[in-house]
Design a protein around this motif. Structure first.
Motif, short mmCIF file in Angstrom:
data_model
loop_
_atom_site.label_atom_id
_atom_site.label_comp_id
_atom_site.label_asym_id
_atom_site.label_seq_id
_atom_site.Cartn_x
_atom_site.Cartn_y
_atom_site.Cartn_z
N ASN A 116 -2.23 57.01 -58.42
CA ASN A 116 -2.40 55.74 -59.14
C ASN A 116 -3.82 55.59 -59.69
N ALA A 117 -4.79 56.16 -59.01
CA ALA A 117 -6.19 56.11 -59.46
C ALA A 117 -6.54 57.29 -60.38
N GLN A 118 -5.56 58.14 -60.69
CA GLN A 118 -5.76 59.31 -61.54
C GLN A 118 -6.82 60.25 -60.95
N GLN A 119 -6.76 60.46 -59.64
CA GLN A 119 -7.72 61.32 -58.95
C GLN A 119 -7.12 62.65 -58.52
N GLN A 120 -5.92 62.96 -58.93
CA GLN A 120 -5.32 64.23 -58.56
C GLN A 120 -4.94 65.02 -59.80
N ASP A 121 -4.86 66.33 -59.64
CA ASP A 121 -4.52 67.20 -60.77
C ASP A 121 -3.02 67.39 -60.90
N ALA A 122 -2.35 67.70 -59.79
CA ALA A 122 -0.92 67.97 -59.82
C ALA A 122 -0.33 67.67 -58.45
N ALA A 179 8.67 55.76 -57.50
CA ALA A 179 8.17 57.11 -57.78
C ALA A 179 6.65 57.11 -57.96
N LEU A 180 6.06 58.26 -57.76
CA LEU A 180 4.62 58.41 -57.97
C LEU A 180 4.32 58.42 -59.47
N THR A 181 3.13 58.00 -59.83
CA THR A 181 2.73 58.04 -61.22
C THR A 181 1.96 59.33 -61.48
N TYR A 182 1.90 59.71 -62.73
CA TYR A 182 1.15 60.90 -63.11
C TYR A 182 0.75 60.76 -64.57
#
Length: 160
Positions: free
Chosen positions: A96-102, A132-135
């Motif tokens: 949600n914080a856009q801190q992951q790559d995949a 669901a998770l966001t990406y």
């Protein structure tokens, strides 16, 4: 794609599923990722290694083993990847914080994609449903708003 879905086409069963490191290398080379560091990892245009983290929730079947196989396949073509087990709530917070790559995830509602996409709404991009998770949230916002919100992929500070 499972053959039981209403829109199944036989040619989709194995489309893009071949293991071909030579072809993968050729495709990466054609994208401008043709230089490698002394460790064999491909270098991006700015000289940084092409690397990403693959996070997963371990309770979902053999997720650790699957993600480890994916990492080995990426490493075989010069992409540095690292698989890490995460608690679901921690992974959701990072996404949600856009801190992951995949993230390794599954379609866990049904095999019918149209049902799984119940939260998408028409041609908009987004996660499948409210739980669901966001990406790629900033890219989704950019796409869904005709470039008024979010960021295009070109401007996003990710691996590309």
């Amino acid at each position: 794609m499972h053959e039981s879905v209403s829109f199944f086409k036989k040619e989709w069963a194995t489309a893009f599923a071949q293991y071909d490191p030579k072809l993968a290398g050729t495709l990466l080379d054609s994208m401008g990722l043709d230089k490698k560091g002394p460790d064999g990892v491909r270098l991006m245009k700015d000289g940084r290694p092409l690397a990403f983290g693959l996070e997963y929730v371990p309770q979902e079947g053999p997720k650790q083993q699957v993600c480890e196989l994916v990492v080995k396949d990426w490493q075989a073509v010069g992409v540095k990847a690292d698989a890490q087990s995460r608690d679901k709530s921690f992974l959701q917070t990072r996404e949600n914080a856009q801190q992951q790559d995949a993230a390794g995830w599954q379609v866990d509602r049904t095999l019918e994609r149209s049902f799984w996409c119940e939260g998408w709404g028409g041609s908009k991009l987004g996660p499948g449903g409210s739980s669901a998770l966001t990406y790629a949230k900033q890219w989704q916002d950019w796409f869904n708003s005709s470039a008024r919100l979010g960021q295009s992929r070109r401007r996003m500070p990710r691996i590309w």
